[in-house]
Design a protein around this motif. Structure first.
Motif, PDB file in Angstrom:
ATOM      1  N   LEU A 152       0.846  -1.385  -0.028  1.00 51.89           N
ATOM      2  CA  LEU A 152      -0.007   0.001  -0.065  1.00 51.89           C
ATOM      3  C   LEU A 152       0.831   1.475   0.014  1.00 51.89           C
ATOM      4  CD1 LEU A 152      -2.810   1.677   0.539  1.00 51.89           C
ATOM      5  CD2 LEU A 152      -2.305   1.335   2.933  1.00 51.89           C
ATOM      6  N   THR A 156       1.088   1.797  -4.425  1.00 45.73           N
ATOM      7  CA  THR A 156      -0.191   2.589  -5.088  1.00 45.73           C
ATOM      8  C   THR A 156       0.235   3.937  -4.947  1.00 45.73           C
ATOM      9  OG1 THR A 156      -1.131   2.699  -2.752  1.00 45.73           O
ATOM     10  CG2 THR A 156      -1.380   0.505  -3.550  1.00 45.73           C
ATOM     11  N   HIS A 158      -0.941   5.885  -2.907  1.00 50.02           N
ATOM     12  CA  HIS A 158      -0.765   6.625  -1.514  1.00 50.02           C
ATOM     13  C   HIS A 158       0.726   7.070  -1.296  1.00 50.02           C
ATOM     14  CE1 HIS A 158      -0.467   6.594   2.881  1.00 50.02           C
ATOM     15  NE2 HIS A 158      -1.711   6.540   2.789  1.00 50.02           N
ATOM     16  N   ASP A 317      -2.592   2.800 -10.692  1.00 47.77           N
ATOM     17  CA  ASP A 317      -2.830   1.932  -9.947  1.00 47.77           C
ATOM     18  C   ASP A 317      -2.959   0.506 -10.209  1.00 47.77           C
ATOM     19  OD1 ASP A 317      -2.601   2.813  -7.001  1.00 47.77           O
ATOM     20  OD2 ASP A 317      -4.100   4.203  -7.692  1.00 47.77           O
ATOM     21  N   THR A 375      -8.161   7.577  -3.985  1.00 49.12           N
ATOM     22  CA  THR A 375      -8.118   7.050  -2.444  1.00 49.12           C
ATOM     23  C   THR A 375      -9.123   5.767  -2.536  1.00 49.12           C
ATOM     24  OG1 THR A 375      -7.952   9.291  -1.733  1.00 49.12           O
ATOM     25  CG2 THR A 375      -8.776   7.474  -0.320  1.00 49.12           C
ATOM     26  N   GLU A 378      -7.290   3.005  -3.980  1.00 48.68           N
ATOM     27  CA  GLU A 378      -6.332   2.353  -3.204  1.00 48.68           C
ATOM     28  C   GLU A 378      -7.007   1.299  -2.126  1.00 48.68           C
ATOM     29  OE1 GLU A 378      -4.392   5.592  -1.159  1.00 48.68           O
ATOM     30  OE2 GLU A 378      -3.965   6.525  -3.092  1.00 48.68           O
TER      31      GLU A 378
END
Length: 524
Positions: A152, A156, A158, A317, A375, A378
């Motif tokens: 994560l 990603t 993020h 992603d 978001t 993710e």
């Protein structure tokens, strides 16, 4: 602290995971806030305790909208400004220390550096801990959970929003807290857990009202878990009754807080800043359609999020592709809770895509990927790597190989997103045109900049030089020591010291990741 305690800590996967998360956040910072949106939200926080205006007169009409009494108000809700307030106070006083007198308020300012390092590091560590907690709740092993958290953080979008402090990672953290603690209530009956989870979902409403979709998805997730585990009739109603009795009042409190904030600014409980932006903008520009800022044809925004080379969620992603593949080949092997999470993810993602599809800047404009949807992507992708590890033997060598390839590709893409400040490709597309495969362009920019070939390869244009501030920040590696050197205001010894500290942090991160690898290998 004894040597024995230190050794014990460095053998504890959770401590090492938190340390890695902190180092990731420290290493990737540029010292800048990353976007004009966050700069304005920081100014709102600053205004709350200094008496400065939230919006300066010279910023209008590019930013701001008139509210009660004709006062200029910020466009945004108060959520992110709330968490920016404490480090803003600290950063302001640190910037006033005599040692920074000659540095003045040059970008990256001392205040911004304090804010970015404090908030981004805190959010990243908390996200790692809550994500680990949630994965363990879904009965993933220690190894699967640790690797899932690292996937994560590193594989990603993020990671990009760890460097560029928009609202994304804060919203992600609150949503994940909501899922984890409400799921704990489902398993243990803890009223405290349900209160914490509901408060996290409610706090999200103060950040961005569409996060009500996350709130609804949390409720839907719990219902799906119960349904897939065979709970029916009176037992199911009993769960619903207890949930409503605790969660609904919490949601109403946070909803009321948001409405009071809007009333304070605009004198109405019924509308948000979007209503006033649309009304005032149309008054200044009557040629705009009456439904501005939701005038984009729905299909443009919806399918653009899926397939447009500049914004496609599958390109930015790739772990999204992996979770879809795993659902196809291993669905029957998923536990009821994992199935419930996967089913819940589909309407959540479609709802976000549909909601923003008509927005005038459906893609988030100056952003890496589609920031309004990333978001949620993710969240959808969260279980991809843990599931790949859990079902490695069952899915076969081909799926395992594809999964590793997607993980590697996604990690490279996210690391590449850190290299330059986001507007670089936006400026380049003024001459390159559309559609442009942004990820490929970023890779080309990295290679060209490293080799000193930006001009030779036609990657510089006049648009990049029109704003001197932007030009300075898009023509350097987007990490603090390089930005300080490029701006050229900080003393040379400060730049050298910053490079040394950054290099040590990079080395510490590499060492921590290797340590995690060694600890996980020794697990039974």
């Amino acid at each position: 602290m004894t040597v024995v305690n230190l050794r014990r800590w460095f053998r504890a996967p959770l401590f090492l995971l938190a340390l890695a998360a902190a180092l990731i956040a420290i290493v990737v910072q540029s010292g800048e806030l990353g976007s004009a949106d966050t700069t304005h939200r920081l100014q709102t926080a600053h205004a709350w305790w200094t008496g400065e205006p939230e919006v300066f007169p010279n910023e209008f009409p590019e930013f701001g909208v008139h509210g009660r009494g004709g006062k200029l108000q910020s466009w945004y809700s108060m959520g992110q400004s709330l968490i920016l307030l404490p480090p803003d106070i600290i950063g302001t006083y640190v910037a006033r220390l005599p040692i920074f007198a000659e540095y003045d308020d040059t970008d990256p300012s001392v205040r911004d550096i304090v804010v970015t390092y404090t908030i981004n590091t805190l959010l990243t560590v908390l996200t790692a801990l809550v994500c680990f907690r949630f994965l363990k709740q879904l009965n993933f092993s220690l190894r699967q959970s640790v690797i899932g958290v690292l996937a994560l953080l590193l594989a990603t979008t993020h990671l990009h929003y760890t460097q560029n402090m928009m609202e994304n990672n804060y919203i992600f953290l609150l949503t994940l807290i909501g899922f984890s603690y409400q799921y704990e209530w489902l398993r243990s009956g803890s009223r405290r857990a349900l209160l914490v989870g509901s408060a996290a979902f409610g706090l999200n409403l103060l950040t961005r009202l569409p996060t009500g979709l996350d709130l609804l998805s949390g409720t839907f997730f719990l219902l799906l878990v119960l349904w897939l585990e065979g709970v029916r009739g009176r037992d199911l109603w009993d769960y619903c009754r207890r949930y409503i009795a605790i969660a609904l009042p919490v949601y109403l409190v946070f909803g009321l807080l948001d409405r009071l904030y809007q009333y304070h600014r605009f004198g109405t409980f019924l509308h948000t800043y979007i209503t006033f932006i649309g009304r005032e903008t149309r008054m200044m520009n009557p040629s705009l359609p009456p439904n501005y800022p939701f005038e984009t044809p729905w299909h443009v925004g919806f399918f653009g999020a899926l397939f447009k080379p500049e914004k496609s969620i599958f390109l930015f992603d790739p772990l999204l592709v992996l979770i879809i593949l795993l659902c196809v080949v291993a669905w029957k092997r998923f536990s009821p809770s994992v199935k419930a999470y996967a089913i819940m993810s589909v309407p959540l993602l479609l709802a976000y895509m549909s909601f923003y599809a008509r927005y005038t800047v459906w893609s988030g404009d100056f952003a890496w990927g589609d920031r309004y949807v990333s978001t949620t992507v993710e969240l959808v992708s969260l279980l991809a790597v843990p599931l790949l590890l859990r079902h490695r033997e069952q899915v076969g060598r081909a799926v395992w190989t594809i999964g590793l390839a997607l993980l590697a590709i996604s990690t490279v893409i996210q690391i590449a997103s850190l290299a330059f400040w986001v507007p670089l490709e936006i400026y380049q597309m003024e001459t390159l045109g559309h559609p442009t495969f942004v990820i490929a362009l970023r890779m080309k920019n990295i290679l060209a900049f490293a080799l000193g070939k930006m001009d030779a390869w036609g990657l510089n244009n006049h648009a990049m030089t029109e704003d001197p501030w932007d030009y300075a920040h898009i023509t350097t590696w987007n990490f603090l020591p390089f930005v300080l050197r490029r701006v050229g205001v900080a003393p040379g010894w400060v730049v050298h010291l910053t490079f040394l500290a950054w290099g040590l942090a990079v080395g510490a991160l590499a060492g921590t990741l290797l340590r995690i690898r060694g600890v996980l290998r020794r697990l039974p």
